[in-house]
Scaffold this motif. Sequence first.
Motif, PDB file in Angstrom:
ATOM      1  N   ALA A  69       0.830  -1.094  -0.094  1.00 20.46           N
ATOM      2  CA  ALA A  69       0.000  -0.109   0.025  1.00 20.46           C
ATOM      3  C   ALA A  69       0.933   1.263  -0.006  1.00 20.46           C
ATOM      4  CB  ALA A  69      -0.829  -0.217   1.464  1.00 20.46           C
ATOM      5  N   LEU A  70       1.940   1.213   0.860  1.00 22.58           N
ATOM      6  CA  LEU A  70       2.711   2.563   0.955  1.00 22.58           C
ATOM      7  C   LEU A  70       3.583   2.387  -0.576  1.00 22.58           C
ATOM      8  CD1 LEU A  70       3.799   4.697   2.572  1.00 22.58           C
ATOM      9  CD2 LEU A  70       5.963   3.080   3.425  1.00 22.58           C
ATOM     10  N   GLY A  71       3.886   1.410  -1.222  1.00 23.13           N
ATOM     11  CA  GLY A  71       4.335   1.597  -2.351  1.00 23.13           C
ATOM     12  C   GLY A  71       3.504   2.048  -3.355  1.00 23.13           C
ATOM     13  N   ALA A  72       2.226   1.779  -3.431  1.00 25.19           N
ATOM     14  CA  ALA A  72       1.269   2.512  -4.240  1.00 25.19           C
ATOM     15  C   ALA A  72       1.135   4.047  -4.089  1.00 25.19           C
ATOM     16  CB  ALA A  72      -0.275   1.981  -3.992  1.00 25.19           C
ATOM     17  N   VAL A  73       1.341   4.381  -2.805  1.00 21.21           N
ATOM     18  CA  VAL A  73       1.032   5.936  -2.511  1.00 21.21           C
ATOM     19  C   VAL A  73       2.299   6.775  -3.068  1.00 21.21           C
ATOM     20  CG1 VAL A  73       0.758   7.565  -0.824  1.00 21.21           C
ATOM     21  CG2 VAL A  73      -0.444   5.638  -0.765  1.00 21.21           C
ATOM     22  N   MET A  74       3.622   5.848  -2.720  1.00 26.47           N
ATOM     23  CA  MET A  74       5.010   6.418  -3.253  1.00 26.47           C
ATOM     24  C   MET A  74       4.843   6.540  -4.899  1.00 26.47           C
ATOM     25  SD  MET A  74       7.051   4.126  -0.545  1.00 26.47           S
ATOM     26  CE  MET A  74       9.142   4.768  -1.263  1.00 26.47           C
ATOM     27  N   THR A  75       4.302   5.410  -5.224  1.00 31.11           N
ATOM     28  CA  THR A  75       4.504   5.653  -6.880  1.00 31.11           C
ATOM     29  C   THR A  75       3.523   6.762  -7.267  1.00 31.11           C
ATOM     30  OG1 THR A  75       4.584   3.090  -7.074  1.00 31.11           O
ATOM     31  CG2 THR A  75       3.576   4.362  -8.842  1.00 31.11           C
ATOM     32  N   ARG A  76       2.526   6.913  -6.703  1.00 23.03           N
ATOM     33  CA  ARG A  76       1.536   8.197  -7.139  1.00 23.03           C
ATOM     34  C   ARG A  76       2.328   9.685  -7.000  1.00 23.03           C
ATOM     35  NH1 ARG A  76      -2.611  10.305  -9.947  1.00 23.03           N
ATOM     36  NH2 ARG A  76      -3.774  11.820  -8.607  1.00 23.03           N
ATOM     37  N   VAL A  77       3.128   9.466  -5.958  1.00 22.96           N
ATOM     38  CA  VAL A  77       3.883  10.906  -5.440  1.00 22.96           C
ATOM     39  C   VAL A  77       5.089  10.908  -6.465  1.00 22.96           C
ATOM     40  CG1 VAL A  77       5.101  11.979  -3.821  1.00 22.96           C
ATOM     41  CG2 VAL A  77       3.185  10.918  -3.218  1.00 22.96           C
ATOM     42  N   PHE A  78       5.770   9.942  -6.695  1.00 20.71           N
ATOM     43  CA  PHE A  78       6.994   9.996  -7.151  1.00 20.71           C
ATOM     44  C   PHE A  78       6.682  10.075  -8.611  1.00 20.71           C
ATOM     45  CE2 PHE A  78       9.474   7.146  -4.077  1.00 20.71           C
ATOM     46  CZ  PHE A  78       9.355   8.089  -3.285  1.00 20.71           C
ATOM     47  N   THR A  79       5.809   9.618  -9.319  1.00 20.78           N
ATOM     48  CA  THR A  79       5.500   9.832 -10.756  1.00 20.78           C
ATOM     49  C   THR A  79       5.234  11.078 -11.278  1.00 20.78           C
ATOM     50  OG1 THR A  79       3.262   9.003 -10.373  1.00 20.78           O
ATOM     51  CG2 THR A  79       4.854   7.150 -11.431  1.00 20.78           C
ATOM     52  N   LYS A  80       5.023  11.903 -10.377  1.00 22.01           N
ATOM     53  CA  LYS A  80       4.823  13.593 -10.394  1.00 22.01           C
ATOM     54  C   LYS A  80       5.989  13.955 -10.859  1.00 22.01           C
ATOM     55  CE  LYS A  80       0.720  14.004  -7.478  1.00 22.01           C
ATOM     56  NZ  LYS A  80       0.210  14.596  -6.407  1.00 22.01           N
ATOM     57  N   LYS A  81       7.283  13.483 -10.616  1.00 23.61           N
ATOM     58  CA  LYS A  81       8.484  14.051 -10.871  1.00 23.61           C
ATOM     59  C   LYS A  81       9.492  13.375 -11.556  1.00 23.61           C
ATOM     60  CE  LYS A  81       8.735  16.910  -6.466  1.00 23.61           C
ATOM     61  NZ  LYS A  81       9.316  17.138  -5.445  1.00 23.61           N
ATOM     62  N   SER A  82       9.043  11.801 -11.756  1.00 28.18           N
ATOM     63  CA  SER A  82       9.765  10.865 -12.447  1.00 28.18           C
ATOM     64  C   SER A  82       9.137  10.161 -13.529  1.00 28.18           C
ATOM     65  CB  SER A  82      10.418   9.896 -11.569  1.00 28.18           C
ATOM     66  OG  SER A  82      11.358  10.633 -10.859  1.00 28.18           O
ATOM     67  N   ASP A  83       9.473   9.813 -14.653  1.00 35.05           N
ATOM     68  CA  ASP A  83       9.068   9.026 -15.805  1.00 35.05           C
ATOM     69  C   ASP A  83       8.428   7.795 -14.991  1.00 35.05           C
ATOM     70  OD1 ASP A  83       8.512   8.671 -18.920  1.00 35.05           O
ATOM     71  OD2 ASP A  83       9.221   7.020 -18.123  1.00 35.05           O
ATOM     72  N   ALA A  84       7.154   7.230 -15.395  1.00 32.09           N
ATOM     73  CA  ALA A  84       6.686   6.170 -14.703  1.00 32.09           C
ATOM     74  C   ALA A  84       7.484   4.955 -15.441  1.00 32.09           C
ATOM     75  CB  ALA A  84       5.343   6.095 -15.224  1.00 32.09           C
ATOM     76  N   MET A  85       7.778   4.840 -16.583  1.00 34.91           N
ATOM     77  CA  MET A  85       8.520   3.654 -17.180  1.00 34.91           C
ATOM     78  C   MET A  85       9.795   3.782 -16.756  1.00 34.91           C
ATOM     79  SD  MET A  85       7.123   3.817 -21.109  1.00 34.91           S
ATOM     80  CE  MET A  85       8.109   2.464 -21.597  1.00 34.91           C
ATOM     81  N   ILE A  86      10.627   4.603 -16.366  1.00 31.22           N
ATOM     82  CA  ILE A  86      11.965   4.603 -16.038  1.00 31.22           C
ATOM     83  C   ILE A  86      12.039   4.463 -14.539  1.00 31.22           C
ATOM     84  CG2 ILE A  86      14.007   6.070 -15.648  1.00 31.22           C
ATOM     85  CD1 ILE A  86      13.277   7.781 -18.181  1.00 31.22           C
ATOM     86  N   LEU A  87      11.036   4.860 -13.878  1.00 34.85           N
ATOM     87  CA  LEU A  87      10.937   4.650 -12.365  1.00 34.85           C
ATOM     88  C   LEU A  87      10.713   2.954 -12.333  1.00 34.85           C
ATOM     89  CD1 LEU A  87      10.537   5.799  -9.449  1.00 34.85           C
ATOM     90  CD2 LEU A  87       8.095   5.915 -10.091  1.00 34.85           C
ATOM     91  N   THR A  88       9.794   2.431 -13.025  1.00 34.55           N
ATOM     92  CA  THR A  88       9.322   1.061 -12.940  1.00 34.55           C
ATOM     93  C   THR A  88      10.832   0.317 -13.135  1.00 34.55           C
ATOM     94  OG1 THR A  88       7.173   1.440 -13.447  1.00 34.55           O
ATOM     95  CG2 THR A  88       8.104  -1.002 -13.681  1.00 34.55           C
ATOM     96  N   ALA A  89      11.470   0.443 -14.188  1.00 32.42           N
ATOM     97  CA  ALA A  89      12.489  -0.342 -14.559  1.00 32.42           C
ATOM     98  C   ALA A  89      13.534  -0.453 -13.367  1.00 32.42           C
ATOM     99  CB  ALA A  89      13.329   0.292 -15.798  1.00 32.42           C
ATOM    100  N   TYR A  90      13.822   0.777 -12.669  1.00 26.15           N
ATOM    101  CA  TYR A  90      14.934   0.839 -12.087  1.00 26.15           C
ATOM    102  C   TYR A  90      14.507   0.505 -10.662  1.00 26.15           C
ATOM    103  CZ  TYR A  90      18.224   3.138 -14.849  1.00 26.15           C
ATOM    104  OH  TYR A  90      19.404   3.056 -16.103  1.00 26.15           O
ATOM    105  N   GLN A  91      13.239   0.776 -10.251  1.00 25.31           N
ATOM    106  CA  GLN A  91      12.871  -0.047  -8.741  1.00 25.31           C
ATOM    107  C   GLN A  91      13.009  -1.256  -8.838  1.00 25.31           C
ATOM    108  OE1 GLN A  91      10.161  -1.283  -7.410  1.00 25.31           O
ATOM    109  NE2 GLN A  91       8.577  -1.495  -8.955  1.00 25.31           N
ATOM    110  N   LEU A  92      12.480  -2.042  -9.888  1.00 24.05           N
ATOM    111  CA  LEU A  92      12.563  -3.331  -9.862  1.00 24.05           C
ATOM    112  C   LEU A  92      14.072  -3.976  -9.912  1.00 24.05           C
ATOM    113  CD1 LEU A  92       9.724  -4.210 -12.875  1.00 24.05           C
ATOM    114  CD2 LEU A  92       9.716  -4.788 -10.320  1.00 24.05           C
ATOM    115  N   MET A  93      14.904  -3.213 -10.883  1.00 24.44           N
ATOM    116  CA  MET A  93      16.198  -3.892 -10.813  1.00 24.44           C
ATOM    117  C   MET A  93      16.888  -3.717  -9.362  1.00 24.44           C
ATOM    118  SD  MET A  93      18.079  -2.906 -14.335  1.00 24.44           S
ATOM    119  CE  MET A  93      17.354  -1.410 -14.508  1.00 24.44           C
ATOM    120  N   ILE A  94      16.676  -2.559  -8.570  1.00 24.03           N
ATOM    121  CA  ILE A  94      17.243  -2.274  -7.275  1.00 24.03           C
ATOM    122  C   ILE A  94      16.614  -3.154  -6.235  1.00 24.03           C
ATOM    123  CG2 ILE A  94      17.267  -0.599  -5.612  1.00 24.03           C
ATOM    124  CD1 ILE A  94      17.397   1.558  -7.659  1.00 24.03           C
TER     125      ILE A  94
END
Length: 310
Positions: A177-202
């Motif tokens: 749940a926290l990840g979903a809210v963080m995603t909503r916040v972070f995608t306002k400043k970061s590209d959704a596709m790039i954010l997904t790729a790097y968070q999965l790798m990390i």
Amino acid sequence: MTDRLQNKALVLALATLCCLLWGSAYPAVKIGYGLFDIDTTGAQVLFAGYRFTLAGILAWIITSVYYKKIVVPRRDEWGRMISLGLVQTTLQYIFFYIGLANTTGVKASIINATSTFFAILFAHLILKNEKMTRAKIFGCLLGMAGVIIIQLNGGTIDSRFSLIGDGFLFLVCIASALGAVMTRVFTKKSDAMILTAYQLMIGGVVLIVVGLTMGGTITQITIPGLLLLGYLAALSATAFTIWTMLLKHNPVGIVAIYGFMIPVFGVMLSGIFLGEQFLNLRILVSLACVSVGIWLVNREADQQQDKKRS
């Protein structure tokens, strides 16, 4: 793109696709354990690490092809990607595998379904204009009812509470749940596709380290096993990317409510691929409860939009 990803029919189609893909992971992971001869928690965490690291690499390749360049986060984005990867991938799946090993499958599915409620609650507490409402509460209750109905097969739920079993699974829900809210916040400043790729790798790399630290090893390697691992990675890359884009353009509650469909698809697909019985009245009643819950939340969102326009 924003208007299209806010279209209710498209949100329904894409969110359902994500849930179908994640639901297919239920039987796929079980089959994978057999193909790789995985029988310890450490090996399960290591297997998850390989899956999500590969998923991140696939998402990175797709994103780089889409933008026609090698995508690298800006310096100010690394903190967001690391924190999301640790919460949404590493912590969630460490707690999941340890918790699952110490409780029943029925309780695990029911407890995991509460992540939708936690996501709506966290959105209410953290985000503006995403308040808890009666429609959201009723929608969550109906979704939970659907999950409980589909998991009970002439039996009862064990009422005993295990800290490292049930307790850890509640931590899974909180992390999700926290990840979903963080995603909503972070995608306002970061590209959704790039954010997904790097968070999965990390998150995946950290899972590998944790799995190895726990003594996990995978020694049985087969072609079918590698193909299955590739499928799990591909479904994760696809589902997480789509889900992240939906969260970027829609309120958390509108997207999160579809999460109740994951265990429903999981049971149905497990029945198909694992030979378990699934075509019965419970499935239909469960689907009805989940569908009405989703409809309630979306109907309220439509009514709010109509009020803003008038």
